[in-house]
Scaffold this motif. Structure first.
Motif, PDB file in Angstrom:
ATOM      1  N   PRO A 134      37.455  41.681  37.700  1.00 48.50           N
ATOM      2  CA  PRO A 134      38.179  40.712  36.854  1.00 48.50           C
ATOM      3  C   PRO A 134      37.652  40.755  35.429  1.00 48.50           C
ATOM      4  O   PRO A 134      36.690  40.082  35.074  1.00 48.50           O
ATOM      5  CB  PRO A 134      37.895  39.363  37.535  1.00 48.50           C
ATOM      6  N   LEU A 135      38.302  41.570  34.595  1.00 55.28           N
ATOM      7  CA  LEU A 135      37.808  41.809  33.246  1.00 55.28           C
ATOM      8  C   LEU A 135      37.765  40.541  32.407  1.00 55.28           C
ATOM      9  O   LEU A 135      36.936  40.404  31.525  1.00 55.28           O
ATOM     10  CB  LEU A 135      38.677  42.869  32.552  1.00 55.28           C
ATOM     11  N   GLY A 136      38.678  39.613  32.676  1.00 57.47           N
ATOM     12  CA  GLY A 136      38.711  38.365  31.923  1.00 57.47           C
ATOM     13  C   GLY A 136      37.426  37.579  32.070  1.00 57.47           C
ATOM     14  O   GLY A 136      37.029  36.835  31.167  1.00 57.47           O
ATOM     15  N   GLU A 137      36.750  37.724  33.208  1.00 62.01           N
ATOM     16  CA  GLU A 137      35.501  36.988  33.425  1.00 62.01           C
ATOM     17  C   GLU A 137      34.345  37.599  32.645  1.00 62.01           C
ATOM     18  O   GLU A 137      33.354  36.935  32.380  1.00 62.01           O
ATOM     19  CB  GLU A 137      35.170  36.964  34.919  1.00 62.01           C
ATOM     20  N   GLN A 139      34.543  38.891  29.513  1.00 57.65           N
ATOM     21  CA  GLN A 139      34.623  38.604  28.089  1.00 57.65           C
ATOM     22  C   GLN A 139      33.958  37.276  27.720  1.00 57.65           C
ATOM     23  O   GLN A 139      33.135  37.232  26.824  1.00 57.65           O
ATOM     24  CB  GLN A 139      36.094  38.616  27.632  1.00 57.65           C
ATOM     25  N   PRO A 140      34.270  36.163  28.424  1.00 58.25           N
ATOM     26  CA  PRO A 140      33.589  34.906  28.075  1.00 58.25           C
ATOM     27  C   PRO A 140      32.089  34.999  28.252  1.00 58.25           C
ATOM     28  O   PRO A 140      31.328  34.442  27.475  1.00 58.25           O
ATOM     29  CB  PRO A 140      34.194  33.894  29.051  1.00 58.25           C
ATOM     30  N   THR A 162      36.374  28.405  38.212  1.00 58.15           N
ATOM     31  CA  THR A 162      37.279  29.551  38.148  1.00 58.15           C
ATOM     32  C   THR A 162      37.235  30.336  39.437  1.00 58.15           C
ATOM     33  O   THR A 162      38.260  30.738  39.986  1.00 58.15           O
ATOM     34  CB  THR A 162      36.895  30.460  36.966  1.00 58.15           C
ATOM     35  N   ARG A 166      40.378  30.666  42.145  1.00 55.24           N
ATOM     36  CA  ARG A 166      40.917  31.942  42.591  1.00 55.24           C
ATOM     37  C   ARG A 166      40.941  31.980  44.113  1.00 55.24           C
ATOM     38  O   ARG A 166      41.872  32.493  44.727  1.00 55.24           O
ATOM     39  CB  ARG A 166      40.051  33.092  42.070  1.00 55.24           C
TER      40      ARG A 166
END
Length: 204
Positions: A134-137, A139-140, A162, A166
């Motif tokens: 999960p690339l979105g995780e 970045q933050p 999060t 999911r």
């Protein structure tokens, strides 16, 4: 601090007494020690004995943190992917270039242990032969790397939320092999507790 003189004695004199014993026991050992702490700084602050530090510091090998060794990351990712895939009876044949690129540029505050955990979770969650992270995780987490530690509880709960949301989208699935708990590597009761704590319904 109270244990350091005892360890020093074993290294220096090669002898010790068992707890509660009276007989001195001789030993012949070679010690290999590893740490992620700055022992020289701890010595300067009075939190580590200088004599023990110099006794250990015979042949030091300094290994930079993972974020300073980006060339090592692809090999480690492939190693851990195959290791966990074999353990779980999965077949992961490819790692997408965008996934590998994101992993290479991630700051890895937790070093190799953090990389190992992320790859293990990715193997669990990947539905097919391609490793899905999960690339979105990522970045933050990179953006938060320099935030004050006081925010750790908030960000940790946000990440936990999060993760559990999911799981709710997957559905609990009765806790079976295809259920969310199994896919996330959690006990069904643990996942239900997290969802209840964070007030998350099964519908997400």
């Amino acid at each position: 601090m109270e244990l350091q003189p005892k360890l020093l004695r074993v290294l220096q004199e090669q002898e010790f007494e068992r707890l509660g014993g009276t007989r001195t026991i001789r030993v012949d050992v070679r010690l290999v020690a590893a740490t992620n702490r700055d022992l020289a700084q701890m010595v300067a602050e009075g939190r580590y004995r200088s004599d023990l530090y110099y006794r250990l510091n015979v042949f030091p090998l300094l290994l930079p943190p993972l974020r300073e060794r980006p060339d090592d990351i692809p090999r480690l990712v492939r190693h851990f992917t195959q290791r966990f895939a074999r353990r779980m009876g999965r077949r992961i044949e490819t790692i997408p270039s965008e996934v590998m690129d994101a992993l290479v540029h991630y700051p890895w505050q937790g070093n190799i242990r953090e990389l190992q955990n992320i790859v293990e979770r990715a193997v669990i969650l990947s539905p097919g032969p391609s490793l899905q992270v999960p690339l979105g995780e990522l970045q933050p987490a990179a953006a938060q790397a320099n935030e004050p530690t006081a925010a750790a509880d908030h960000t940790g709960r946000r990440g936990e939320g999060t993760h559990s949301r999911r799981a709710a989208r997957y559905g609990l699935g009765g806790g079976g092999p295809e259920g969310a708990a199994s896919r996330l590597g959690l006990r069904r009761s643990t996942l239900q507790w997290k969802m209840k704590k964070l007030v998350i319904s099964r519908s997400g």
